[in-house]
Design a protein around this motif. Sequence first.
Motif, PDB file in Angstrom:
ATOM      1  N   ALA A   1       0.812  -1.394   0.002  1.00 23.02           N
ATOM      2  CA  ALA A   1      -0.113   0.034  -0.017  1.00 23.02           C
ATOM      3  C   ALA A   1       0.931   1.347   0.014  1.00 23.02           C
ATOM      4  O   ALA A   1       0.607   2.127  -0.512  1.00 23.02           O
ATOM      5  N   LYS A   2       1.855   1.252   0.907  1.00 22.93           N
ATOM      6  CA  LYS A   2       2.986   2.075   0.772  1.00 22.93           C
ATOM      7  C   LYS A   2       3.413   2.445  -0.711  1.00 22.93           C
ATOM      8  O   LYS A   2       3.769   3.790  -1.043  1.00 22.93           O
ATOM      9  N   ASN A   3       3.896   1.508  -1.274  1.00 22.79           N
ATOM     10  CA  ASN A   3       4.207   1.580  -2.515  1.00 22.79           C
ATOM     11  C   ASN A   3       3.214   2.267  -3.535  1.00 22.79           C
ATOM     12  O   ASN A   3       3.738   3.205  -4.360  1.00 22.79           O
ATOM     13  N   VAL A   4       2.290   1.792  -3.411  1.00 18.48           N
ATOM     14  CA  VAL A   4       0.960   2.204  -4.465  1.00 18.48           C
ATOM     15  C   VAL A   4       0.796   3.846  -3.963  1.00 18.48           C
ATOM     16  O   VAL A   4       0.655   4.475  -4.995  1.00 18.48           O
ATOM     17  N   GLU A   5       0.731   4.147  -2.980  1.00  7.77           N
ATOM     18  CA  GLU A   5       0.609   5.594  -2.470  1.00  7.77           C
ATOM     19  C   GLU A   5       1.898   6.455  -2.919  1.00  7.77           C
ATOM     20  O   GLU A   5       1.589   7.574  -3.252  1.00  7.77           O
TER      21      GLU A   5
END
Length: 60
Positions: free
Chosen positions: A11-15
């Motif tokens: 999720a952090k990567n997508v963000e």
Amino acid sequence: MSLEERAKATAKNVEGKAQEALGNVTGDPEDKIEGKTKQGESQVRHATEDMKDNVKEKLD
């Protein structure tokens, strides 16, 4: 390995990718940098989880 931790890292990567893309569209260098930073944090989290898995595997 914690599936929850992997999900958080993903999720952090997508963000980070979204924020970097926003920075590219708006021309805001701060958004680009923050997005890249979040992607880097995601890579570190994944690497940490990989190391945990390797240690756990060796101990089992």
